[in-house]
Design an enzyme around this catalytic site. Structure first.
Site, PDB file in Angstrom:
ATOM      1  N   CYS A 159       0.811  -0.990  -0.148  1.00 30.49           N
ATOM      2  CA  CYS A 159       0.017  -0.111   0.043  1.00 30.49           C
ATOM      3  C   CYS A 159       0.999   1.331  -0.119  1.00 30.49           C
ATOM      4  O   CYS A 159       1.924   1.254  -0.874  1.00 30.49           O
ATOM      5  CB  CYS A 159      -1.005   0.209   1.160  1.00 30.49           C
ATOM      6  N   HIS A 160       0.534   2.392   0.725  1.00 28.95           N
ATOM      7  CA  HIS A 160       1.304   3.651   0.625  1.00 28.95           C
ATOM      8  C   HIS A 160       2.471   3.300   1.751  1.00 28.95           C
ATOM      9  O   HIS A 160       3.607   3.596   1.662  1.00 28.95           O
ATOM     10  CB  HIS A 160       0.618   4.873   0.948  1.00 28.95           C
TER      11      HIS A 160
END
Length: 419
Positions: free
Chosen positions: A371-372
């Protein structure tokens, strides 16, 4: 049971109740809070209360006595994990709610609900439910601090405030671009206002998934001007996320206006909190973004505790990629489009149908998740492990750490999600 045994049994119960009371140190609770309490031997509960008689309240034009529901209280009992636990309900006016909430957090007491009890009440009354575990000293100090804060506020102004004290432009002219950069998402815009909506997912008793469009979402709407803006919205929180989100918003100066549920029997369970903030639009957006980050961290911590997957750094992530593992990016399509690992498939963990969309993957092959910053990846990785994937690796630190390690993300149109 004969009379002798019956009397002995009753004696044992009295001794047990007395021991509970002694363990709880009810005298210390009274000393700290300055309030006399009542001991309920049957439930092993010591309860203190304080009527809100300092402000006259009318409901439907009827002067309401505190006895009819305008009394703050806190109940203590011996704890199972900690020395004691507390539950209570504080009667508060609008200008007291958020200062009291902040004081409770500073003293280690949780806030579990915030709502009204009446219609047509003047001034408006709110009820804040509290809870916590710890030492008698700590919990009693928390209750004392909350009650003292209300007294301090009313000593400065005898009647509750009727506004936040700042005017807002009747015409809005919010610049959406800076907010879009902060949220990495596209807003809906109308008449100079901007609104961002972030979906969550739960399952209803019928087996149906409810997501963003069914109301399971976190949203933030901005109005006013860039330098004098208002943000209002709603956070959809799983139970482990509620306290971190509340604390983060209050730390940023955002007011909480309600905490309640929207549904029943959903899994996972969601609690919704409504908020209101004033300030510069960019600062308000950053406050909401920080709270969303704390929200993800809380659920990720639970996912990591559940296990079933491993965390890998950027170097090991790349090694597994070269070995042919599936790369799964679980961010939103907007985030994915701004930059992603080459060859990654995008399936949003916060959109409905995640389980069905990954069903076509070979569960025997390694799957790399990112994800981030790593939190949503951990949540998705735990879900994949529950679905039977044998080797699940979450990119530690997410795409942000991967890029810092010298890797370059592709920035092209997002790939369609599997149907």
């Amino acid at each position: 049971m004969n009379r002798k045994h019956f009397i002995a049994g009753c004696g044992a119960l009295v001794v047990a109740a007395s021991t509970m009371a002694a363990t709880l140190d009810t005298n210390r609770i009274e000393q700290i809070t300055g309030l006399k309490g009542k001991w309920n031997a049957e439930e092993s509960v010591f309860k203190i209360s304080q009527p809100r008689s300092d402000v006259k309240v009318s409901v439907d034009q009827w002067p309401m006595p505190p006895f009819m529901g305008l009394t703050s209280w806190a109940a203590f009992k011996p704890g199972m994990k900690e020395n004691a636990m507390v539950m209570g309900d504080l009667v508060l006016f609008q200008d007291e709610v958020n200062p009291v909430m902040s004081v409770l957090f500073e003293n280690g007491v949780e806030v579990t609900a915030l709502h009204n009890h009446f219609f047509y009440d003047t001034p408006k009354v709110y009820f804040m439910h509290i809870g916590g575990e710890g030492s008698v000293e700590k919990l009693a100090q928390g209750v004392k601090a909350a009650l003292a804060r209300t007294k301090e506020i009313r000593s400065q102004k005898s009647q509750p405030a009727e506004s936040f004290g700042r005017t807002l432009s009747a015409t809005s002219s919010i610049s959406p671009e800076p907010l879009q950069q902060i949220f990495t998402a596209r807003p809906d815009v109308k008449d100079g206002m901007a609104k961002f909506v972030f979906g969550r997912v739960t399952k209803m008793p019928c087996g149906c998934e409810a997501g963003k469009e069914m109301g399971v979402n976190t949203w933030a709407a901005f109005a006013g001007t860039d330098d004098n803006a208002v943000v209002d919205g709603d956070f959809a929180c799983q139970e482990d996320e509620l306290q971190p989100v509340l604390r983060s918003l209050r730390k940023s100066g955002i007011d909480i206006v309600a905490i309640h549920q929207h549904m029943t029997h959903e899994q996972p369970r969601y609690v919704f909190l409504h908020y209101w903030g004033r300030g510069k639009s960019v600062e308000l957006a950053n406050a909401v973004r920080l709270a969303r980050g704390e929200q993800s961290k809380a659920t990720a911590a639970a996912a990591r505790e559940a296990g079933g997957f491993q965390e890998v750094d950027a170097a090991h992530f790349n090694t597994h990629r070269k070995d042919g593992a599936v790369v799964l990016d679980v961010r939103s399509p907007d985030e994915f489009a701004r930059g992603h690992v080459a060859g990654a498939v995008n399936i949003d963990i916060n959109a409905p149908g995640f389980a069905s969309k990954v069903a076509d993957f070979d569960k025997s092959k390694p799957i790399l998740v990112n994800c981030h910053a790593g939190s949503r990846g951990a949540i998705a990785s735990a879900e994949l492990a529950k679905l039977g994937f044998k080797t699940v690796c979450n990119l530690e630190g997410g795409l942000s750490a991967w890029e810092k390690a010298g890797n370059t993300a592709e920035k092209v149109e997002s790939k369609p999600q599997p149907k």
